[in-house]
Write a protein that holds these residues in place. Structure first.
Motif: not given
Length: 726
Positions: A485-488, A678-680, A691-693, A699-703
């Motif tokens: 997922x895009x964090x922004x 990029x940072x995932x 929110x903190x990340x 840039x992106x995250x998963x969980x």
């Protein structure tokens, strides 16, 4: 062979020399024991050969040198019935290989002088052996000739009377015949029986049958004898041993019959004896060879299983303890010094192990290769078996001298202990083997005690390993997808492909249960190829059905690469083939490689990744921050994405977030962005973490905060709903 330094320091020179002579006699007895024709055990033969070994050692050092004592040694071999040519050949070989090695005293003689003396001693021994054998043969031939002449003469005279005919049969019979009265007094014996007992007439005729007891008599022998002389039975047949006058044992098939007078009253007893000593010795030798290791002389797997089965079937509440030993790094000895040196090492190890297990109820065996077992039985094996393991490791700790160098021997021991009657020998050995490998995996040179839960895990791993190839063929593997997922803005960027195994017995297994097994067996290459094909096919299917585009580009699929796949020469070709056959753009594929797999990677290993990156495939550095790699190396790695390990997000689950983790992530993000990476982030479980990340610039995250891994159709539904509102 030199004694260990510590032993030399505490022993006199004569004690050291005597110890070497004893070891030489031991090797000599092992070499010729299979060719002997006596009832001596191997230890008894070694005791007989020890004085002769001293004679050879003294002759080797004599000044002036004299080879004649070796002739007496050769004659002694014939006297002790070591007349087989293999006994002479084995003796000469032992002298050539070991006499100088064990019995030279480091005197003024050179190595050449010692070898010359050794050769002359061999010649002298062979000459003495041949001379004694010839004299013995001539003597036996002369005796046979005299017996034949006497028998023919007696037979001619005996034709004229029944008594003479009986005498001819009695004396000329090939079996031993003896007549005794009912009190057991021997009245008459024939020549064949005398020869069986060594030819001493007085030793046989003056005896009473009751004096011929032997410790190995069957329990019912004398019971049947009593019934016969009382007239309660007419005959009996048994296998019975006797002592000859020289202490050797005569084994016979004995048939005893009762002779009655005309009125049917018991009068005499008639014994017929067939000499079965040679046959029994042959059977014992065959039994010994079948149950003992040819190299070390220890009991082999066959005999060990017999003893173990007996110990486990005991019903008196006894216990057992077993130590399963495997030498650490033995293959390196064979590879560097040769198999001959490896064999000598095993012989030395066997001697040390045998010296460790001398108590009642203890035995040592060689199962094969460099695997040995030690067994102890009795009521207190819980303590005794660990003490035995400690003694073994201590005995092995003294270096062994081979090929002019000292070798340190290490071993790993698996211990199984418990009450008899609960497990089979196969189950005990399997548990000991598993435990031994656990000790080896913990660094070796130690022992571990069997644990039922650890055994079960190992057995499960073994079963899974064996089932892996067929599982791939049967289509038991499937893939779940976890959104990226895009964090922004919370939109779905893509998904990571996570392989699962639908095992028919254990249910759905995660990759942590079988990927390490696939790595060890090499099945990771075909399995990884299947995952790549299936994931790329699914990504292309997303594009065909729904347009498949996420914010900023095509919906991507991330596929993990194992270290073994990185080294596989077909990685680039396989990836290119899969992309071309599916029609997926290279930019829609991201290959994830763990940081630990690239630590210290050279240009040869990085070249396939660089070629893939040049094609447009993204390379992600997975589990970043766990491999302790040099951050400066990021400049030379062909990666475009850093995936932070979930350990960095755990400190952000609670508020306020761990300031150390925040600073680390902030620094990594700044470094990555400066390198245009990029940072995932993995393992995002809460909105506070997300929110903190996002504030830190990830840039992106998963969980699980976004979605758990699931079926491929869930990814499209999630992308349409913009996953999670930022």
């Amino acid at each position: 062979m030199r004694l260990p330094a510590q032993a030399e320091g505490s022993a006199t020179r004569s004690e050291v020399a005597e110890d070497r002579v004893v070891r030489f006699a031991r090797i000599w007895s092992r070499a010729i024991f299979p060719a002997t024709a006596t009832s001596l055990t191997r230890q008894e033969l070694e005791d007989h050969l020890l004085p002769q070994a001293r004679v050879l050692s003294e002759a080797l050092h004599a000044r002036p040198f004299d080879a004649s004592p070796a002739q007496r040694v050769g004659a002694y071999l014939v006297e002790t019935h070591c007349t087989d040519p293999e006994a002479l050949s084995g003796t000469l070989g032992v002298i050539e290989a070991y006499l100088v090695l064990y019995c030279s005293d480091g005197g003024t003689e050179s190595a050449e002088e010692y070898r010359a003396r050794c050769a002359r001693l061999q010649h002298g021994l062979a000459a003495g052996f041949a001379r004694a054998l010839r004299e013995r043969t001539l003597s036996e031939q002369e005796a046979i000739a005299r017996s034949a002449l006497t028998a023919r003469s007696d037979a001619q005279v005996a034709l004229h009377a029944s008594e003479e005919r009986f005498r001819a049969v009695f004396e000329g019979a090939a079996v031993g015949i003896g007549i005794a009265d009912l009190d057991g007094n021997v009245l008459e014996v024939n020549e064949a029986l005398l020869r069986m007992f060594g030819g001493m007439d007085g030793h046989v005729r003056s005896r009473n049958v009751a004096e011929w007891g032997h410790p190995e008599d069957a329990p019912n022998v004398w019971k049947m004898y009593g019934e016969l002389v009382r007239g309660e039975r007419d005959h009996y047949r048994v296998e019975k041993p006797y002592y000859r006058h020289d202490g050797t044992v005569l084994w016979t098939n004995l048939t005893v019959s009762l002779l009655r007078d005309a009125d049917g009253k018991p009068q005499y007893q008639l014994a017929l004896m067939e000499d079965t000593t040679e046959r029994r010795l042959l059977n014992l030798r065959l039994r010994y060879e079948a149950t003992h290791d040819a190299l070390t002389g220890l009991p082999n797997r066959t005999l060990f299983f017999e003893r173990l089965e007996k110990a486990l079937s005991a019903k008196d509440g006894s216990r057992f303890g077993l130590c399963y030993l495997d030498l650490d790094g033995f293959k390196a000895v064979n590879d560097s010094l040769g198999h001959s040196a490896g064999d000598r090492l095993l012989v030395e190890v066997a001697d040390r192990l045998q010296a460790c297990a001398t108590a009642a109820g203890e035995m040592v065996a060689r199962l094969g290769g460099d695997e040995f077992v030690a067994l102890t039985t009795g009521p207190n094996t819980e303590e005794e078996v660990t003490e035995l393991a400690v003694r073994i490791l201590t005995a092995l700790s003294t270096p062994i001298r081979l090929e002019g160098r000292e070798l340190t021997v290490r071993g790993s021991i698996g211990i199984v202990e418990g009450p008899a009657g609960e497990r089979t020998p196969a189950e005990v050995l399997r548990s000991a083997d598993i435990t031994m490998y656990r000790a080896k995996g913990a660094g070796g040179n130690r022992f571990e005690i069997a644990d039922a839960e650890a055994d079960a895990r190992a057995i499960t791993r073994h079963g899974l390993t064996n089932a892996l190839p067929a599982a791939l063929e049967r289509g038991e593997f499937f893939i779940e997808y976890q959104p990226l997922v895009h964090l922004h803005d919370g939109s779905v960027h893509g998904a990571e492909a996570l392989v699962r195994w639908s095992h028919p017995q254990y249910g759905v297994l995660g990759p942590d249960r079988f990927i390490p097994l696939a790595e060890r067996t090499g099945l990771i290459v075909p399995l990884g190829r299947w995952v790549l094909e299936e994931s790329v096919r699914q990504a292309r299917e997303w594009q065909r059905q729904h347009g498949g585009r996420a914010a900023g580009g095509p919906l991507r699929v991330n596929v993990n690469l194992s270290p073994t796949q990185l080294h596989h020469p077909g990685l680039v070709a396989d990836t290119l083939r899969v992309l071309e056959s599916s029609g997926l753009e290279p930019g829609a594929l991201c290959l994830e490689v763990t940081e630990s797999a690239l630590i210290g990677a050279d240009d040869e290993l990085l070249e396939p990744l660089r070629r893939l990156a040049a094609m447009g495939v993204d390379i992600a550095l997975d589990d970043f921050g766990t491999g302790y790699s040099n951050l400066a190396n990021l400049r030379r790695l062909p990666v475009s994405v850093l995936k932070l390990d979930r350990s960095f997000t755990r400190g952000m689950q609670q508020q306020p977030a761990d300031p150390v983790d925040v600073k680390i992530v902030e620094g990594i993000v700044a470094l990555a962005h400066s390198l245009e990476l990029a940072v995932t982030v993995e393992g995002v479980e809460t909105g506070a973490q997300a929110r903190q990340l996002r504030e830190l610039g990830c840039d992106t995250a998963q969980g699980w905060y976004y979605a758990r891994p699931g079926a491929p159709d869930r990814i499209h539904a999630l992308s349409l709903s913009d996953a999670v509102t930022p």
